[in-house]
Motif scaffolding. Structure first.
Motif, short mmCIF file in Angstrom:
data_model
loop_
_atom_site.label_atom_id
_atom_site.label_comp_id
_atom_site.label_asym_id
_atom_site.label_seq_id
_atom_site.Cartn_x
_atom_site.Cartn_y
_atom_site.Cartn_z
N ASN A 81 50.53 46.48 33.61
CA ASN A 81 49.29 45.92 34.16
C ASN A 81 49.04 46.25 35.62
OD1 ASN A 81 50.72 43.44 32.30
ND2 ASN A 81 48.77 44.27 31.64
N LEU A 82 49.72 47.27 36.11
CA LEU A 82 49.59 47.63 37.52
C LEU A 82 48.13 47.86 37.93
CD1 LEU A 82 51.43 48.53 40.00
CD2 LEU A 82 50.78 50.84 39.33
N THR A 83 47.71 47.22 39.01
CA THR A 83 46.33 47.36 39.47
C THR A 83 46.25 46.92 40.93
OG1 THR A 83 44.02 46.85 38.96
CG2 THR A 83 45.59 45.04 38.70
N SER A 84 45.11 47.14 41.57
CA SER A 84 44.91 46.64 42.94
C SER A 84 43.42 46.64 43.26
CB SER A 84 45.67 47.50 43.96
OG SER A 84 45.24 48.83 43.88
N PHE A 85 43.04 45.89 44.30
CA PHE A 85 41.64 45.90 44.73
C PHE A 85 41.29 47.29 45.27
CE2 PHE A 85 42.33 41.31 44.89
CZ PHE A 85 41.17 40.88 44.28
N PHE A 86 40.11 47.76 44.90
CA PHE A 86 39.59 49.05 45.36
C PHE A 86 40.58 50.20 45.13
CE2 PHE A 86 37.01 45.91 47.52
CZ PHE A 86 35.74 46.37 47.18
N ILE A 132 34.34 45.79 41.60
CA ILE A 132 33.01 46.22 41.13
C ILE A 132 31.97 45.20 41.58
CG2 ILE A 132 31.58 46.66 39.08
CD1 ILE A 132 34.17 47.54 37.61
N ALA A 133 32.28 43.92 41.41
CA ALA A 133 31.33 42.86 41.78
C ALA A 133 31.01 42.91 43.27
CB ALA A 133 31.90 41.49 41.39
N ILE A 134 32.02 43.13 44.10
CA ILE A 134 31.80 43.23 45.55
C ILE A 134 30.87 44.41 45.84
CG2 ILE A 134 32.94 43.72 47.77
CD1 ILE A 134 35.44 42.20 46.65
N THR A 135 31.11 45.53 45.16
CA THR A 135 30.29 46.73 45.37
C THR A 135 28.84 46.46 44.94
OG1 THR A 135 32.27 48.02 44.90
CG2 THR A 135 30.17 49.22 44.91
N VAL A 136 28.68 45.76 43.82
CA VAL A 136 27.32 45.44 43.33
C VAL A 136 26.60 44.56 44.36
CG1 VAL A 136 26.07 44.13 41.55
CG2 VAL A 136 27.88 45.72 40.88
N LEU A 180 35.11 42.27 54.58
CA LEU A 180 34.79 41.93 53.18
C LEU A 180 35.64 40.75 52.73
CD1 LEU A 180 34.52 45.23 51.11
CD2 LEU A 180 32.70 43.63 51.69
N ARG A 181 36.89 40.73 53.16
CA ARG A 181 37.79 39.65 52.73
C ARG A 181 37.24 38.29 53.15
NH1 ARG A 181 43.37 39.90 55.36
NH2 ARG A 181 42.83 42.07 55.16
N SER A 182 36.77 38.22 54.39
CA SER A 182 36.30 36.91 54.83
C SER A 182 34.96 36.55 54.15
CB SER A 182 36.21 36.82 56.35
OG SER A 182 35.37 37.82 56.82
#
Ligand SMILES: C[S@@+](CC[C@H](N)C(=O)[O-])C[C@H]1O[C@@H](n2cnc3c(N)ncnc32)[C@H](O)[C@@H]1O
Length: 283
Positions: A81-86, A132-136, A180-182
């Motif tokens: 399940n390896l994954t990460s933000f962006f 994806i949601a952040i990009t949208v 973006l984090r904040s």
């Protein structure tokens, strides 16, 4: 039965062969012979949890699993399940600057309805669909006026439960730039470790559901983009070919398919137009 005995349950070639066949038929994952030790290490935990002494008993239990609960747990244990933000950040640049920009312009010009559907197929613990949601949110002005939704699916119930909560450690959100984090996360715990939760606006855009890519797809309507990244790598070529064909059918005209950076459609028969490495468009 002492835990030392259970811990050392041996997995013979014949037992591994049976598990391989079962896993392939259930979810398409092809376990090469190099994966035997990994499978053993992961499934030994299931044997211990169930108090089973050997793999024959475990295989027998899987074969008679009426509820499907142990099959689900077994796949949860097997899947990576390896994954990460962006992760593979150029995909999010392409999504924002090309796909969404074009859609927003077409909609503003009255050429297309303000409807957006994106599918994260094999979403793991949620970092991909939330990226994806952040990009949208960053790319579509006046998003509130849109009918926008991101479908995020995975085989593993374990990762889906974490994804739905949208809570991540400081270490996990390190790959999100601080501005973006904040904006996109709320710090919900400071001690002993900092925990961040994806904000409500973003969470309401993403709909999580369990879906086996090898099974039926109950979705209605077409997608503008599909992310299926670092999933097909576990499937053999014929399985990849069938999956890519199904993605083509469920994409809208000009829809975009993103695959993982170590994946390619080169050796598969398909109808997609190549845009750039790992990005394809429905011609
Ligand atoms: C390595 S993760 C990739 C996560 C994310 N797409 C990324 O690139 O960061 C692969 C995911 O695919 C899921 N998966 C594997 N086989 C699947 C199947 N047949 N149907 C649905 N999901 C599957 C696994 O459970 C896992 O969460």
């Amino acid at each position: 039965m002492g835990s030392a005995t259970l811990q050392s349950a041996e997995l013979t070639e014949a037992q591994f062969g049976k598990i391989k066949t079962l896993v392939k038929s259930l979810c398409g994952i092809s376990l090469g012979s190099g994966k035997k030790e990994l499978v053993k290490a992961r499934l030994n935990k299931r044997l211990r949890a169930l108090g089973l002494a050997d793999y024959d008993k475990y295989i027998n239990l899987l074969r008679h699993d009426q509820t499907g609960n142990e099959l689900t747990s077994m796949l949860d244990a097997i899947s990576t399940n390896l994954t990460s933000f962006f992760r593979e950040a150029d995909h999010f640049d392409y999504l924002g600057q090309k796909v969404l920009k074009r859609m927003a312009a077409d909609t503003a010009a009255g050429k297309t309805p303000n409807r957006l559907r994106i599918w994260s197929a094999g979403c793991s613990s949620g970092e991909e669909p939330y990226s994806i949601a952040i990009t949208v949110c960053n790319s579509i002005p006046n998003l509130k006026a849109w009918d926008a939704a991101i479908l995020a699916t995975d085989l593993s119930t374990r990762v889906l439960n974490r994804a739905k909560e949208g809570v991540y450690t400081a270490e996990r959100v390190k790959t999100v730039n601080p501005q973006l984090r904040s904006r996109c996360f709320n710090c919900i715990q400071s001690r002993p470790d900092r925990l961040y939760q994806v904000n409500e606006t973003l969470r309401s855009l993403v709909h999580f559901s369990r879906l086996n890519l090898m099974g039926d797809w109950p979705m209605r309507g077409l997608f503008d983009a599909i992310f299926c990244r670092n999933v097909m790598i576990y499937f053999d070529k014929p399985t990849q070919g069938r999956l890519v064909e199904r993605f083509w059918e469920i994409l809208a005209p000009s829809g975009t398919l993103f695959i993982g950076h170590s994946e390619s459609l080169t050796s598969l028969r398909h109808h997609f137009r190549y845009i750039q490495p790992t990005v394809y468009e429905k011609a």
